[in-house]
Scaffold this motif. Structure first.
Motif, short mmCIF file in Angstrom:
data_model
loop_
_atom_site.label_atom_id
_atom_site.label_comp_id
_atom_site.label_asym_id
_atom_site.label_seq_id
_atom_site.Cartn_x
_atom_site.Cartn_y
_atom_site.Cartn_z
N LYS A 294 4.92 8.57 -7.67
CA LYS A 294 4.27 7.79 -8.73
C LYS A 294 5.27 6.96 -9.53
O LYS A 294 5.00 5.81 -9.88
CB LYS A 294 3.52 8.74 -9.68
N THR A 295 6.42 7.55 -9.85
CA THR A 295 7.41 6.82 -10.65
C THR A 295 7.86 5.56 -9.94
O THR A 295 7.99 4.49 -10.56
CB THR A 295 8.62 7.73 -10.94
N CYS A 298 5.24 2.90 -10.15
CA CYS A 298 5.27 2.23 -11.47
C CYS A 298 6.43 1.25 -11.57
O CYS A 298 6.29 0.16 -12.16
CB CYS A 298 5.36 3.27 -12.58
#
Length: 463
Positions: A294-295, A298
């Motif tokens: 997820k990081t 982003c």
């Protein structure tokens, strides 16, 4: 007279003839499938030799053989990069020494002398790559060996020679050095000190997704799934379908555009012999789907916003090729651009000296530790063609887990100095209790109802 020699499941006709210079030469005919075919060919040759109608085979030079080999074999078997690399080896290191040698006269001794001589040859500077050693390396010599062995294998198949003189050649010893890599803490430090946005994105893609640099620089936004829904469902991913490469124009002319997906326009005023292209990955297994943390998703979304803002500011000067990594004009960001920024980062942050590709090795190492040696899952991310390629390169990681097994065994078994006493206690605890008859009789006399119950149970067993 001719003779028939069986080679495996096939048969070759072997005979001697006198060449145009009056010298006796041996000739091996191309192998045939049955002895009957070989016998028929043997009779034809003996008849031609007896009647004086035999035409000696023409002598073929190494240069002629290699030209035919490239044309008839290379153009069908090699990709763009392999074609450029192999023709470069022929042009720079093979023809200068062997070009005018007659193929039929090359012996295993000639081959060993050739490889011995190669050790004193200075390397040739390539476009965008300068030689770093005084003489060509054992690795390059090994590439020459593989190329020549394959070429002379075709010469055997074409009936030019009977045996391959490059089989079993003696090569200089090659010491395989273990590639230095960064651990997770060092990579975190590198990312914390990275000031170049493109390098920051590239390093994250290499470490988190195990991508090669060409796959990173060739990644386009349409191959990313980083929508809100994807992040909520932990389903963010990227597709590796192409890579950025600079290829030789001669290779394109010889092989065509079959593997090329897009050719970038030349810059004004440049007449380079290479072209920058998006092409298919080198193997089918390299085409893959890789899930993104997820990081990182982003980070990519934020990078896309910055790129869109730059595109709007640049206006018509920005040429949009939909590349994730692009220069300020939209042009592709080549490997050497990332490499220069990476070198500056190492120097500025005082980081251990590794090449950018080592991040991919760090990624594989880290994933193997996280998933406890799940080679198949790791292979899916790296795009290696075979699982054993992962085990060969990263065997030391699996050995670390086996080392932990030994440590656990030490604690569980050998750490106690008196294991025999403990084992005896365990045996006694688990042993079946012995029956005391006198005690049982006393209990039966004191409790008549127990005696009745026991008698009933015994009668049931008897039945």
């Amino acid at each position: 007279m001719a003779s028939i020699v069986k080679r495996g499941k096939k048969f070759s006709v072997v005979y001697y003839y006198t060449d145009e210079n009056g010298n006796q030469q041996q000739r091996w005919e191309p192998p045939v499938s049955t002895k009957k075919e070989a016998l028929r060919r043997k009779n034809e040759i003996e008849y031609e030799l007896d009647t004086g109608t035999f035409i000696p085979p023409a002598k073929v030079t190494v240069e002629t053989l290699l030209n035919d080999f490239v044309e008839l074999y290379g153009t069908k078997k090699w990709g763009l990069s392999a074609y450029a690399a192999n023709t470069s080896l022929i042009r720079n290191y093979i023809n200068p020494i062997l070009a005018q040698q007659v193929v039929q006269e090359i012996t295993p001794r000639t081959v060993d002398c050739f490889f011995h001589q190669l050790q004193t040859v200075k390397p040739i500077d390539l476009p965008n790559r300068h030689a770093r050693t005084e003489y060509i390396t054992p690795c390059t010599i090994e590439k020459v060996y593989k190329l020549m062995r394959t070429a002379f294998k075709q010469a055997v198949r074409w009936g030019i020679i009977g045996k391959n003189p490059f089989d079993g050649a003696v090569l200089p010893k090659r010491e395989k050095k273990k590639r230095a890599i960064w651990d997770a803490a060092t990579i975190r430090k590198a990312l914390d000190n990275c000031e170049d946005a493109k390098l920051y994105v590239a390093m994250n893609l290499s470490f988190a997704c195990s991508l090669r640099l060409g796959e990173i620089t060739g990644l386009t936004w349409d191959c990313l799934n980083i929508t809100d829904e994807a992040l909520i469902n932990d389903d963010a991913y990227l597709l590796v379908e192409k890579e950025l490469a600079r290829v030789d124009q001669k290779a394109i002319n010889a092989l065509g555009n079959a593997d090329i997906l897009f050719v970038f326009p030349k810059l004004m005023g440049r007449t380079a012999n290479t072209r920058l292209v998006l092409k298919k990955p080198k193997t089918e297994s390299s085409i893959r789907k890789v899930w993104i943390p997820k990081t990182l998703a982003c980070i990519l979304r934020e990078w896309k916003q910055k790129q869109d803002a730059l595109k709007e500011m640049m206006g018509d000067e920005f040429i949009d090729y939909n590349l994730v990594l692009a220069l300020e004009t939209g042009r592709p960001c080549e490997d050497r651009v990332i490499g220069r920024q990476f070198d500056r980062l190492k120097e500025r942050a005082n980081l251990p000296d590794v090449v950018f590709h080592s991040l991919r090795h760090s990624s594989t190492t880290y994933k193997l530790k996280l998933n406890h040696g799940d080679i198949k899952a790791t292979q899916g991310d790296t795009g290696h063609a075979q699982p054993d390629m992962v085990t060969e390169v990263y065997a030391h990681i699996l050995d670390e887990d086996r080392k932990i097994n030994a440590q656990k065994f030490e604690v569980a078994f050998y750490a106690n100095p008196n294991m025999q006493k403990i084992e005896q206690e365990v045996v006694q605890q688990n042993a079946t209790p012995q029956l005391d008859l006198s005690t049982l009789v006393q209990q039966l006399q004191a409790q008549p109802e127990l005696a009745t119950t026991l008698a009933t149970l015994l009668q049931g067993k008897a039945r």
